[in-house]
Design a protein around this motif. Sequence first.
Motif, PDB file in Angstrom:
ATOM      1  N   ILE A 197       9.822  -7.915  29.485  1.00 26.37           N
ATOM      2  CA  ILE A 197      11.039  -7.548  28.757  1.00 26.37           C
ATOM      3  C   ILE A 197      10.692  -7.102  27.345  1.00 26.37           C
ATOM      4  N   GLU A 198       9.761  -7.802  26.733  1.00 24.98           N
ATOM      5  CA  GLU A 198       9.316  -7.405  25.396  1.00 24.98           C
ATOM      6  C   GLU A 198       8.577  -6.061  25.452  1.00 24.98           C
ATOM      7  N   VAL A 199       7.807  -5.849  26.520  1.00 22.59           N
ATOM      8  CA  VAL A 199       7.145  -4.553  26.697  1.00 22.59           C
ATOM      9  C   VAL A 199       8.192  -3.455  26.840  1.00 22.59           C
ATOM     10  N   ALA A 200       9.235  -3.736  27.588  1.00 22.96           N
ATOM     11  CA  ALA A 200      10.310  -2.754  27.764  1.00 22.96           C
ATOM     12  C   ALA A 200      10.975  -2.423  26.436  1.00 22.96           C
ATOM     13  N   SER A 201      11.160  -3.441  25.581  1.00 23.02           N
ATOM     14  CA  SER A 201      11.798  -3.184  24.284  1.00 23.02           C
ATOM     15  C   SER A 201      10.926  -2.286  23.417  1.00 23.02           C
ATOM     16  N   LEU A 202       9.616  -2.471  23.473  1.00 22.12           N
ATOM     17  CA  LEU A 202       8.700  -1.596  22.736  1.00 22.12           C
ATOM     18  C   LEU A 202       8.752  -0.169  23.298  1.00 22.12           C
ATOM     19  N   LEU A 203       8.842  -0.067  24.622  1.00 18.67           N
ATOM     20  CA  LEU A 203       8.906   1.241  25.266  1.00 18.67           C
ATOM     21  C   LEU A 203      10.187   1.979  24.871  1.00 18.67           C
ATOM     22  N   ILE A 204      11.285   1.256  24.841  1.00 17.91           N
ATOM     23  CA  ILE A 204      12.571   1.870  24.461  1.00 17.91           C
ATOM     24  C   ILE A 204      12.496   2.398  23.035  1.00 17.91           C
ATOM     25  N   GLN A 205      11.944   1.626  22.139  1.00 21.86           N
ATOM     26  CA  GLN A 205      11.811   2.081  20.749  1.00 21.86           C
ATOM     27  C   GLN A 205      10.865   3.277  20.637  1.00 21.86           C
ATOM     28  N   ALA A 206       9.806   3.258  21.430  1.00 24.60           N
ATOM     29  CA  ALA A 206       8.809   4.326  21.342  1.00 24.60           C
ATOM     30  C   ALA A 206       9.366   5.664  21.821  1.00 24.60           C
ATOM     31  N   VAL A 207      10.126   5.663  22.908  1.00 29.46           N
ATOM     32  CA  VAL A 207      10.627   6.945  23.418  1.00 29.46           C
ATOM     33  C   VAL A 207      11.662   7.560  22.464  1.00 29.46           C
ATOM     34  N   GLN A 208      12.272   6.730  21.623  1.00 24.27           N
ATOM     35  CA  GLN A 208      13.219   7.270  20.642  1.00 24.27           C
ATOM     36  C   GLN A 208      12.530   8.137  19.596  1.00 24.27           C
ATOM     37  N   GLN A 209      11.223   8.035  19.509  1.00 24.44           N
ATOM     38  CA  GLN A 209      10.460   8.840  18.553  1.00 24.44           C
ATOM     39  C   GLN A 209       9.938  10.143  19.162  1.00 24.44           C
ATOM     40  N   VAL A 210      10.173  10.343  20.443  1.00 25.14           N
ATOM     41  CA  VAL A 210       9.692  11.562  21.099  1.00 25.14           C
ATOM     42  C   VAL A 210      10.432  12.778  20.552  1.00 25.14           C
ATOM     43  N   SER A 219      17.040  15.013  25.294  1.00 26.51           N
ATOM     44  CA  SER A 219      17.175  13.572  25.095  1.00 26.51           C
ATOM     45  C   SER A 219      16.362  12.837  26.142  1.00 26.51           C
ATOM     46  N   ILE A 220      15.905  11.639  25.773  1.00 33.11           N
ATOM     47  CA  ILE A 220      15.289  10.707  26.707  1.00 33.11           C
ATOM     48  C   ILE A 220      15.797   9.325  26.316  1.00 33.11           C
ATOM     49  N   LYS A 221      16.484   8.666  27.246  1.00 25.92           N
ATOM     50  CA  LYS A 221      17.096   7.384  26.895  1.00 25.92           C
ATOM     51  C   LYS A 221      17.084   6.446  28.100  1.00 25.92           C
ATOM     52  N   ILE A 222      17.067   5.157  27.804  1.00 23.88           N
ATOM     53  CA  ILE A 222      17.086   4.128  28.827  1.00 23.88           C
ATOM     54  C   ILE A 222      18.477   4.071  29.463  1.00 23.88           C
ATOM     55  N   THR A 223      18.538   4.015  30.798  1.00 22.90           N
ATOM     56  CA  THR A 223      19.826   3.891  31.481  1.00 22.90           C
ATOM     57  C   THR A 223      19.873   2.688  32.421  1.00 22.90           C
ATOM     58  N   THR A 262       3.932   8.300  26.454  1.00 23.09           N
ATOM     59  CA  THR A 262       4.465   7.121  25.767  1.00 23.09           C
ATOM     60  C   THR A 262       4.357   5.879  26.653  1.00 23.09           C
ATOM     61  N   ILE A 263       4.718   6.037  27.921  1.00 30.04           N
ATOM     62  CA  ILE A 263       4.617   4.914  28.854  1.00 30.04           C
ATOM     63  C   ILE A 263       3.178   4.411  28.935  1.00 30.04           C
ATOM     64  N   GLU A 264       2.237   5.334  29.066  1.00 32.79           N
ATOM     65  CA  GLU A 264       0.832   4.949  29.197  1.00 32.79           C
ATOM     66  C   GLU A 264       0.299   4.315  27.909  1.00 32.79           C
ATOM     67  N   SER A 265       0.776   4.794  26.768  1.00 32.42           N
ATOM     68  CA  SER A 265       0.336   4.223  25.487  1.00 32.42           C
ATOM     69  C   SER A 265       0.826   2.796  25.324  1.00 32.42           C
ATOM     70  N   ILE A 266       2.081   2.547  25.678  1.00 31.77           N
ATOM     71  CA  ILE A 266       2.637   1.199  25.573  1.00 31.77           C
ATOM     72  C   ILE A 266       1.913   0.247  26.523  1.00 31.77           C
ATOM     73  N   ALA A 267       1.576   0.725  27.708  1.00 33.09           N
ATOM     74  CA  ALA A 267       0.821  -0.114  28.650  1.00 33.09           C
ATOM     75  C   ALA A 267      -0.525  -0.513  28.051  1.00 33.09           C
ATOM     76  N   GLN A 268      -1.184   0.435  27.425  1.00 37.19           N
ATOM     77  CA  GLN A 268      -2.497   0.155  26.841  1.00 37.19           C
ATOM     78  C   GLN A 268      -2.402  -0.837  25.684  1.00 37.19           C
ATOM     79  N   VAL A 269      -1.388  -0.676  24.838  1.00 38.97           N
ATOM     80  CA  VAL A 269      -1.236  -1.538  23.664  1.00 38.97           C
ATOM     81  C   VAL A 269      -0.885  -2.969  24.058  1.00 38.97           C
TER      82      VAL A 269
END
Length: 377
Positions: A197-210, A219-223, A262-269
Motif C-alpha cells: 500500500i505504501e508502494v502504491a502511494s509512492l507510485l501514485i505520487q510519481a505518476v503525477q509528475q509524468v 492524463s495518467i491517474k489512479i482509478t 515510473t512503475i519500474e523505477s518505484i519497484a527498484q527503489v
Amino acid sequence: MNYTTIIDQNRDIILQTYEDLHQLAEPSWKEEQTSLYLRKRLLEAGLEVRTFEGHFGFIAEIKGESNKVVALRADMDALMQEVDGVVKANHSCGHDAHSTLVLHTALTLAKLEKPKHTYRFIFQPAEEKAEGALQMMKEGALNNVKFLGGVHLRPKIEIPYGVASPVILHGSTATLRGTITGTPAHAARPEEGINPIEVASLLIQAVQQVRVRNSKRYSIKITELHSGEASNLIPETARFTFDLRADSNEAMDELIGKGQHTIESIAQVTGATISYNLGEFSPAAIENQEAMKLAQKAIVATLGEENFVPTLVSPGAEDFHFYTLKNPNIVATLIGLGCDLTPGLHHPKMTFNKEALIYGTKILTSLMLEADQKTWS
C-alpha cells in the motif's frame, strides 16, 4: 423517388427499429439477438449478408458495378452497468441508434439504382471492449474498402440538436493494470515487511509528475486500488489500475512509456515486485480531409450550412479509429451527430431526441451517395 422521400415515408418504422434494438440490449460479444434482428431486416431487403464463426458481427452488401467498396460501420453492443440498483446490459452509448441509422441507410440505398461501387455495411461487436474493430478487420471487413464512414451520437454539451460535425477528434485511451507484491508482516513489526500500500502511494505520487512533450491534453491517474483484509497485518499484494488519455497516438506512446518507466523505477527503489500489463487501448482519431469534405457535403445538404460544425473534439474514445490506425491509406471519418443527448454518454438514464434518427439517416445516405460518385484509385 429520391432518398429523402423514402426516409420521410419510413419515419415511424425507423423510430420503431430504434425501440426494438433498445430493448434487445446485449453486452460485448453476446449480441446474438441484435445481430439476428438486423440480419433478418437486411436479408428481407435483398442484401447479401456474410456472418463469421465465433462472434455475432457481420457484413451486408449491395453489389455495384465495381468491386471497389464504400462502407459504413455500426456498433451493436450495450454496456453492462447498474441501472436503478440492478446490473444489466443497457444502451447508454447510442449503439442501438447507430445500428438503426446504418440499417436504414442500407434499406434506403437498396431502393435506389445500382451503385457504381459496392456498398458495404459493417455491423461490429464489442466496441465497448475496444476489440470489435480489430476482429472485423481479421474477418476481411475492409477488403477493397476505399471509403469508410461511421456515426456517433453526441451529448448536448458538445453540439446541439439539428447540428452535426464531419469528424469527432477522439483522443487515445489505455489502461495499465498491475499487482504490487511486497513482503507480508505483522503490523507491530512493519520493518520486517514491504508494504504494497505504501508502494502504491509512492507510485501514485510519481505518476503525477509524468509530463508529455508537444501535447495539450493528456492524463495518467489512479482509478482502482485494492489491498488488505485485516487491520493488524501488512498485506502481501495490492492491485492497481491507471487510466491513460492523450490527444494523439504519438502522445499516448510517450505516456505509456513514461508510465511503465515510473512503475519500474518505484519497484527498484522500494524492493517490491510490480507486474503490470497494458489493456483496453483505443487509438486517437486521425483526420482525413478527403473524408471530412464528403461528410461536410452530406451534412450541409441535409441540415444546411448554418448547422455544420467543422470539427468536434471529444475526451472520449472509440474503437472505430483502429480502422484508420491499421489502414493509414483508407479514407475514413466518424460523424458527430447532435441530438439533444442528456445527461451524457454512459449515463444509465441517457436519452436523446429520436427525431435525430431521421436526419441522421439522411446524412449517412447522402454520404454514401457522395462517396459512390467519386473515382477511387
